[in-house]
Design an enzyme around this catalytic site. Sequence first.
Site, PDB file in Angstrom:
ATOM      1  N   ASP A   1      -6.528   6.550   2.350  1.00 42.08           N
ATOM      2  CA  ASP A   1      -5.962   5.136   2.377  1.00 42.08           C
ATOM      3  C   ASP A   1      -4.356   5.225   2.632  1.00 42.08           C
ATOM      4  O   ASP A   1      -3.874   6.832   2.722  1.00 42.08           O
ATOM      5  CB  ASP A   1      -5.983   4.693   1.137  1.00 42.08           C
ATOM      6  CG  ASP A   1      -5.481   5.589  -0.134  1.00 42.08           C
ATOM      7  OD1 ASP A   1      -5.798   6.739  -0.132  1.00 42.08           O
ATOM      8  OD2 ASP A   1      -4.530   5.060  -0.941  1.00 42.08           O
TER       9      ASP A   1
ATOM     10  N   GLU B   1      -5.726   6.665  -3.146  1.00 43.79           N
ATOM     11  CA  GLU B   1      -4.795   7.721  -3.898  1.00 43.79           C
ATOM     12  C   GLU B   1      -3.193   6.820  -4.064  1.00 43.79           C
ATOM     13  O   GLU B   1      -2.870   6.968  -5.080  1.00 43.79           O
ATOM     14  CB  GLU B   1      -4.462   8.882  -2.890  1.00 43.79           C
ATOM     15  CG  GLU B   1      -3.532  10.094  -3.529  1.00 43.79           C
ATOM     16  CD  GLU B   1      -2.175   9.774  -3.112  1.00 43.79           C
ATOM     17  OE1 GLU B   1      -1.007  10.323  -3.656  1.00 43.79           O
ATOM     18  OE2 GLU B   1      -1.826   8.795  -2.593  1.00 43.79           O
ATOM     19  N   GLU B   2      -2.998   6.075  -3.246  1.00 44.50           N
ATOM     20  CA  GLU B   2      -1.886   5.162  -3.359  1.00 44.50           C
ATOM     21  C   GLU B   2      -1.864   4.206  -4.354  1.00 44.50           C
ATOM     22  O   GLU B   2      -0.669   3.599  -4.805  1.00 44.50           O
ATOM     23  CB  GLU B   2      -1.449   4.584  -1.878  1.00 44.50           C
ATOM     24  CG  GLU B   2      -1.416   5.524  -0.794  1.00 44.50           C
ATOM     25  CD  GLU B   2       0.044   6.188  -0.672  1.00 44.50           C
ATOM     26  OE1 GLU B   2       0.762   6.300  -1.628  1.00 44.50           O
ATOM     27  OE2 GLU B   2       0.027   6.980   0.272  1.00 44.50           O
TER      28      GLU B   2
END
Length: 374
Positions: free
Chosen positions: A71, A133-134
Amino acid sequence: MTVIDILKDLIAVPSVVGTPNAAIVDAIRRVLEDAGVRVRVLPGPEGDRFNLFATIGPAMVPGYVLSGHMDVVPATEAEWTSDPFQMRADGDCFYGRGTSDMKGFIAAALAALPTITAAPLARPIHFAFTYDEEAGCQGAPHLLPHLPSFCAPPMGVIVGEPSGLRAVRAHKGKAAARLTIRGRSGHSSRPDQGLNAIHAMTDALTAAVVQAERLTHGPMDSVFEPPYSSLQVGTIQGGRAVNIIPDSCAAEFEARAIAGVKPSTLLEPVRRAAEQLEAQGFAVDWTETGAYPALSLPARSPLAQLLEELTGQEPLAAVSYGTEAGLYQTAGMDAIICGPGDISRAHRPNEHIRLDELQACQSMIEALGARCRL
């Protein structure tokens, strides 16, 4: 395909955090399967997002994991000088959302496949690519429980976040939460008939400020800047008009924890202050929005020594940003950060990476593959 060809294809897939990611998973899977690599795609509980795990070599022999997230953050800034999802070349620089953070690392790993697969490996190399992950490392926790059935305990995990291809041994952990307080609306001329949610929020804000100041006194860890854990209020929203009693107020809190401190515990004073408001008639909702543990790898660990040999540089003691590496370490695996690009370019307009950075990362991964043939 060259590393530039692969990166161009990956950038063209706008895999923005918090959105369905089947397209980027399929793009990566095609490259892996074309190289004869077995791929596993694991759906997350969201139903429209997936982690990917692939293995080259004997899965049940200890080897190495190359970890990255698929992502990217949104690219809505007006300062972009080109389409952020159409990679643009300017000399030896390549611009686009995710070039440094962190599709550059994924592209380098995929570009290394022909060299890695040219001869049988005695030790495997695994690819572990995650989603969201962000948004506080949402995807990795849904991949990690599967690893014992996919592979032998690895000798190490290399998380390819942009670090200038210099290994990093430590980072702080993080916890974030959203607090929503609901009161009762009414005309501002009759405060006795309402419950002002913004006024109530000040109790939680005060607790946050007090806790933030308290943390500056320790415990300390000199490898970090600053050397102590921290806490802040990041956002706050509430109210509709100056003459209306606000019936809702929301704020987001974030804590960063040095190694050895559980990040979520740093937010406890704020949560307790908020919950005490229920006795005054307010409705309180405390939602944890993301968390990951700190990373702390000893300087003389075999993984740190390996990365020093592969990169020719002594690993850095610590960085200020966070990664999925702490999750791998908490799950019992040695982990380290090492990837191409510069973290200062991440999350900004005109994010970019240089050709020499990509090539150096590809060479490092190919060198790792050569060691796994020994």
